[in-house]
Design an enzyme around this catalytic site. Sequence first.
Site, PDB file in Angstrom:
ATOM      1  N   CYS A 176      37.234   1.816  29.107  1.00  0.00           N
ATOM      2  CA  CYS A 176      36.103   2.740  29.243  1.00  0.00           C
ATOM      3  C   CYS A 176      36.168   3.891  28.241  1.00  0.00           C
ATOM      4  O   CYS A 176      35.250   4.703  28.170  1.00  0.00           O
ATOM      5  CB  CYS A 176      36.051   3.276  30.661  1.00  0.00           C
ATOM      6  SG  CYS A 176      36.254   1.956  31.863  1.00  0.00           S
ATOM      7  N   HIS A 194      33.636  12.185  32.381  1.00  0.00           N
ATOM      8  CA  HIS A 194      33.681  10.731  32.568  1.00  0.00           C
ATOM      9  C   HIS A 194      32.898  10.387  33.844  1.00  0.00           C
ATOM     10  O   HIS A 194      32.074   9.500  33.835  1.00  0.00           O
ATOM     11  CB  HIS A 194      35.140  10.270  32.650  1.00  0.00           C
ATOM     12  CG  HIS A 194      35.297   8.791  32.609  1.00  0.00           C
ATOM     13  ND1 HIS A 194      34.670   8.004  31.659  1.00  0.00           N
ATOM     14  CD2 HIS A 194      36.013   7.934  33.394  1.00  0.00           C
ATOM     15  CE1 HIS A 194      34.998   6.724  31.868  1.00  0.00           C
ATOM     16  NE2 HIS A 194      35.797   6.663  32.914  1.00  0.00           N
ATOM     17  N   HIS A 196      27.877   2.765  34.838  1.00  0.00           N
ATOM     18  CA  HIS A 196      29.016   2.663  33.936  1.00  0.00           C
ATOM     19  C   HIS A 196      28.795   1.538  32.919  1.00  0.00           C
ATOM     20  O   HIS A 196      28.703   0.375  33.294  1.00  0.00           O
ATOM     21  CB  HIS A 196      30.288   2.405  34.742  1.00  0.00           C
ATOM     22  CG  HIS A 196      31.547   2.781  34.029  1.00  0.00           C
ATOM     23  ND1 HIS A 196      31.623   2.892  32.650  1.00  0.00           N
ATOM     24  CD2 HIS A 196      32.789   3.084  34.497  1.00  0.00           C
ATOM     25  CE1 HIS A 196      32.865   3.239  32.316  1.00  0.00           C
ATOM     26  NE2 HIS A 196      33.576   3.364  33.417  1.00  0.00           N
TER      27      HIS A 196
END
Lengths: 87, 451
Positions: free
Chosen positions: B205, B348, B382
């Site tokens: 990620c 994040h 995401h």
Amino acid sequence: MTHQDILDRVRAVVSEVLGIEPGQLTPATRLGPEFNVDSMQLVTLMIALDEEFDLELDAEGFSNPEITLDGIAEAIGGLLASAGRGE
Amino acid sequence: MTAGRVFVTGLGVVSAVGPDTASFWDACLRGDTRVEPIPEHWALYYAAASRVWSPLPMAAVEGRFRRTDRLTLDRIVLLAIHAADEAVRSAGLAIESAAPGDERHRIGGIAPQRAAVYVGTGFGGAQAAFDNHLTHLLAPVRAALAQAPADAAAAPLLADLQRALAAHPRVHPFVICQSMPNACAAHLGIRFGFKGLNDTACFACASGTVAIGRAFHALRNGRHDVCIAGGVEHLDDHAGSVFMGFDRLRTLARPANPPGTENRPFDAARSGFLFSEGGAGFLVLESERHAARRGARPIAEIVGFGATSDATSIVAIAEDDNTLDAMLAATLDDAGVAAECIGYVNAHGTATPLNDALEAAFIARALPHRPVVNSTKAILGHTIGACGALEATVAVLSLRDQRVHGMPNLAEPVGDLDYARTAREVSIEYALSQNFGFGGHNAALLFKRLP
């Protein structure tokens, strides 16, 4: 679909995929020697023709740089006939 | 060569809420999201606890490509090219169109050996590998599949496998070229004729973040004149394999009431992340000298990059460690900027219980002067390897417009941070964008406003 119908569609796809003017393509055109078409381009042409005619062409035939438009149209005609989708 | 300044001169985006930068940024500021039920047939393979995802506008993307590109390039490559094309055009670089049937477009006015590509991706061509593997297994039993006895329980599954085979009747002749992780970077290099380093960053990620950071450092050190840098992901294989994998790890958003509110970064009721089909974000980064020479208009300056590794867990973010503090310290030191200068943190903020609790505590501890905080995952969910680049893009746009987007489902915030619940005007000089990836990868980028 007649052989000529198939040939016309093959010519259109060859022109689109390989960027060759349709007027330069005859049934006897040998793609490898006459237009410097390489093996990657021949495989790309094969999957475009798969999509165009909704069938699965034999990869072996497209490994030969001497392949002609007429030969391609004949192979497609054969597959369409055996699938009961011929003329 | 001495270290020089590096500017962002172009942006390009494909996202679930818009297929270009302008529509994406408008959607962010409006608080638009796209949350839909997962494809029905995925349930034939696995009973997932999460029921939603955020799909991409793939028809708009695929529709602009020639048949040759659509048939030979995996969809993740189409996403990368779509976004990179926009970035290059918006930077004012002249794209010379290719000959028909030729993938290669040249860019005028650059030295090809001084132009580089940096791509971050978490899964790369995994989707092409999954889908071709399915064909590889099914094609030899095509006839048996069609004649399989109609066991009531198995019939829907067998019918779905036949549909999968009909859609992909042959293993793609270019399956290797499609499934290798460096496919996107390689195709961007081919398309634009960038002959400098062609780099793929694989940091889960944090992949997009690291790709941009690496490009920035190389530009600052004088190795390149111009880079295309960003991240891309596409996770829509036939059986939803990657979705199922994240679901098995219990990381995905659970059903919520009312439906559509499952995605809740930094909210007390968060239950996991909204799985995104993917997306792409690319920046054109350019040395100050190169940008000035060709009269480019810089959008923002990139001034810092720092990365650390937890070296603790393959999944969980380290709880009692100082690797996030070290990441921030490295980023600030890289930029020569003090922590209190940071006016905005694009967090994040995945909406997993652990990430958001630890990240909120970290921000409160490390940045006690209360910068405004949001998570772009509140809009997109995401996007894994693309998120760092899409969020860096948001940081740049926030600096340009002096506006930050809100977080639509934030009702009861975690910790006492200055969260942007709705879009608002801000006065910010520096924006931090940080990402943490499976594997323990922590990375941050620092951007500066230009007058």
